[in-house]
Write a protein that holds these residues in place. Structure first.
Motif, PDB file in Angstrom:
ATOM      1  N   MET A   1      13.219   0.169  15.010  1.00 31.86           N
ATOM      2  CA  MET A   1      11.844   0.300  15.491  1.00 31.86           C
ATOM      3  C   MET A   1      11.385   1.761  15.354  1.00 31.86           C
ATOM      4  O   MET A   1      10.283   2.013  14.892  1.00 31.86           O
ATOM      5  CB  MET A   1      11.788  -0.160  16.952  1.00 31.86           C
ATOM      6  N   GLY A   2      12.244   2.681  15.783  1.00 34.32           N
ATOM      7  CA  GLY A   2      11.892   4.100  15.686  1.00 34.32           C
ATOM      8  C   GLY A   2      11.730   4.547  14.245  1.00 34.32           C
ATOM      9  O   GLY A   2      10.815   5.311  13.924  1.00 34.32           O
ATOM     10  N   LEU A   3      12.623   4.057  13.364  1.00 28.32           N
ATOM     11  CA  LEU A   3      12.529   4.405  11.951  1.00 28.32           C
ATOM     12  C   LEU A   3      11.230   3.857  11.359  1.00 28.32           C
ATOM     13  O   LEU A   3      10.569   4.542  10.573  1.00 28.32           O
ATOM     14  CB  LEU A   3      13.736   3.861  11.184  1.00 28.32           C
ATOM     15  N   LEU A   4      10.832   2.655  11.760  1.00 25.62           N
ATOM     16  CA  LEU A   4       9.583   2.067  11.273  1.00 25.62           C
ATOM     17  C   LEU A   4       8.385   2.903  11.715  1.00 25.62           C
ATOM     18  O   LEU A   4       7.467   3.153  10.914  1.00 25.62           O
ATOM     19  CB  LEU A   4       9.450   0.626  11.780  1.00 25.62           C
ATOM     20  N   VAL A   5       8.380   3.359  12.947  1.00 34.14           N
ATOM     21  CA  VAL A   5       7.290   4.207  13.445  1.00 34.14           C
ATOM     22  C   VAL A   5       7.249   5.520  12.672  1.00 34.14           C
ATOM     23  O   VAL A   5       6.177   5.981  12.256  1.00 34.14           O
ATOM     24  CB  VAL A   5       7.447   4.457  14.965  1.00 34.14           C
ATOM     25  N   LEU A   6       8.414   6.118  12.453  1.00 36.92           N
ATOM     26  CA  LEU A   6       8.481   7.382  11.724  1.00 36.92           C
ATOM     27  C   LEU A   6       7.998   7.210  10.283  1.00 36.92           C
ATOM     28  O   LEU A   6       7.209   8.012   9.782  1.00 36.92           O
ATOM     29  CB  LEU A   6       9.904   7.947  11.750  1.00 36.92           C
ATOM     30  N   LEU A   7       8.442   6.143   9.623  1.00 37.74           N
ATOM     31  CA  LEU A   7       8.008   5.893   8.246  1.00 37.74           C
ATOM     32  C   LEU A   7       6.505   5.600   8.175  1.00 37.74           C
ATOM     33  O   LEU A   7       5.828   6.031   7.241  1.00 37.74           O
ATOM     34  CB  LEU A   7       8.806   4.753   7.627  1.00 37.74           C
ATOM     35  N   SER A   8       5.979   4.892   9.164  1.00 37.08           N
ATOM     36  CA  SER A   8       4.532   4.642   9.222  1.00 37.08           C
ATOM     37  C   SER A   8       3.768   5.943   9.384  1.00 37.08           C
ATOM     38  O   SER A   8       2.733   6.156   8.753  1.00 37.08           O
ATOM     39  CB  SER A   8       4.199   3.700  10.378  1.00 37.08           C
ATOM     40  N   PHE A   9       4.293   6.817  10.230  1.00 39.67           N
ATOM     41  CA  PHE A   9       3.658   8.111  10.453  1.00 39.67           C
ATOM     42  C   PHE A   9       3.648   8.929   9.168  1.00 39.67           C
ATOM     43  O   PHE A   9       2.634   9.529   8.806  1.00 39.67           O
ATOM     44  CB  PHE A   9       4.387   8.858  11.569  1.00 39.67           C
ATOM     45  N   VAL A  10       4.769   8.965   8.474  1.00 38.01           N
ATOM     46  CA  VAL A  10       4.856   9.716   7.214  1.00 38.01           C
ATOM     47  C   VAL A  10       3.923   9.100   6.181  1.00 38.01           C
ATOM     48  O   VAL A  10       3.229   9.813   5.444  1.00 38.01           O
ATOM     49  CB  VAL A  10       6.313   9.763   6.697  1.00 38.01           C
ATOM     50  N   GLY A  11       3.860   7.763   6.134  1.00 40.31           N
ATOM     51  CA  GLY A  11       2.942   7.092   5.211  1.00 40.31           C
ATOM     52  C   GLY A  11       1.495   7.429   5.505  1.00 40.31           C
ATOM     53  O   GLY A  11       0.708   7.685   4.583  1.00 40.31           O
ATOM     54  N   LEU A  13       0.418  10.136   6.988  1.00 34.63           N
ATOM     55  CA  LEU A  13       0.254  11.542   6.620  1.00 34.63           C
ATOM     56  C   LEU A  13       0.044  11.684   5.110  1.00 34.63           C
ATOM     57  O   LEU A  13      -0.854  12.409   4.672  1.00 34.63           O
ATOM     58  CB  LEU A  13       1.481  12.330   7.072  1.00 34.63           C
ATOM     59  N   LEU A  14       0.841  10.971   4.341  1.00 41.31           N
ATOM     60  CA  LEU A  14       0.682  11.017   2.881  1.00 41.31           C
ATOM     61  C   LEU A  14      -0.658  10.433   2.439  1.00 41.31           C
ATOM     62  O   LEU A  14      -1.289  10.931   1.506  1.00 41.31           O
ATOM     63  CB  LEU A  14       1.847  10.294   2.202  1.00 41.31           C
ATOM     64  N   PHE A  15      -1.123   9.388   3.121  1.00 41.73           N
ATOM     65  CA  PHE A  15      -2.422   8.797   2.806  1.00 41.73           C
ATOM     66  C   PHE A  15      -3.552   9.787   3.083  1.00 41.73           C
ATOM     67  O   PHE A  15      -4.491   9.925   2.288  1.00 41.73           O
ATOM     68  CB  PHE A  15      -2.624   7.514   3.620  1.00 41.73           C
TER      69      PHE A  15
END
Length: 184
Positions: A1-11, A13-15
Motif C-alpha cells: 500500500m505504501g509503495l503504491l502511494v509512493l509510486l502514485s506520488f512520483v507519477g 510529480l512526473l506528470f
C-alpha cells in the motif's frame, strides 16, 4: 500500500513536470531549473530505494525541500479555478476521509505500542494488575500485534495461578481462565 502511494506520488510529480515542459516549449531559465530539480528528486528517490530508505531525517528533509522548490516553480499549473473544485469535490472529500482514517489508525497503533511499553514496565515492577490494564488497552488499540495478546494471556495465567509452599495452585477464578483462553 505504501509503495503504491509512493509510486502514485512520483507519477503525479512526473506528470506535473511533463505539463510544465509542454507549456514552456522554449528553453528558459525555469526549464533548466525544473530539469535539475527533477533529476535531484529522482536521484534521491532511487538512492533511497537502494541505500537509505528516507529514515535518515536529512535525506527525507532534502527530498521534500526539493519537491517544494519544484512545486513553487511550476505553481502556475496549480491555479485552481472555481469550477475545478466543484468538479472534483467527491475526490477531494474521499481523499480527506482516507487521510483521516489513516491518521486515526496510526495514532491508535502508536497508542497501543505506548500502552504495551507501559505494561512491560509495570510487569517488571511486579504490578501485574496494572500491567494487565495497560495490555488490555494495547490489545484494543492494536489488535494486529499478536505479542500483546500473548503477553496479556501470560499475565492472566499468572494472576489465576498462585504459589503456596512451593506448589502452584489454581485460583478459582473462572473468568481469568476464560480471558487467558480467549487471548491465546
Amino acid at each position: 500500500m505504501g509503495l503504491l502511494v509512493l509510486l502514485s506520488f512520483v507519477g503525479l510529480l512526473l506528470f506535473i513536470i511533463y505539463r510544465f515542459k509542454k507549456q514552456n516549449k522554449e528553453s528558459s531559465e525555469n526549464s533548466i531549473l525544473v530539469a535539475t530539480l527533477t533529476a535531484a528528486v529522482l536521484s534521491l528517490l532511487a538512492h533511497s530505494a537502494i541505500d537509505f530508505d528516507l529514515s535518515l531525517a536529512a535525506v527525507s528533509l532534502m527530498l521534500w525541500e526539493l519537491i517544494a522548490c519544484l512545486i513553487l516553480i511550476t505553481k502556475d499549473l496549480f491555479e485552481i479555478k472555481h469550477y475545478t473544485l466543484k468538479r472534483y469535490r467527491y475526490e477531494i472529500a474521499g481523499a480527506g476521509i482516507v487521510s483521516a482514517v489513516i491518521l486515526f489508525s496510526v495514532i491508535s497503533l502508536q497508542s497501543g505500542y505506548a500502552n504495551a511499553q507501559a505494561a512491560v514496565q509495570k510487569a517488571k515492577q511486579n504490578n501485574l494488575n496494572s500491567a494487565v490494564k495497560y495490555f488490555e488497552k494495547a490489545v484494543k488499540q492494536d489488535p494486529f500485534t499478536a505479542s500483546y495478546k500473548i503477553d496479556l494471556a501470560k499475565l492472566y495465567n499468572n494472576l489465576s495461578v498462585k504459589e503456596k509452599d512451593g506448589k502452584r495452585q489454581e485460583v478459582t477464578n473462572k473468568e481469568q481462565f476464560e480471558n487467558t483462553e480467549k487471548m491465546v
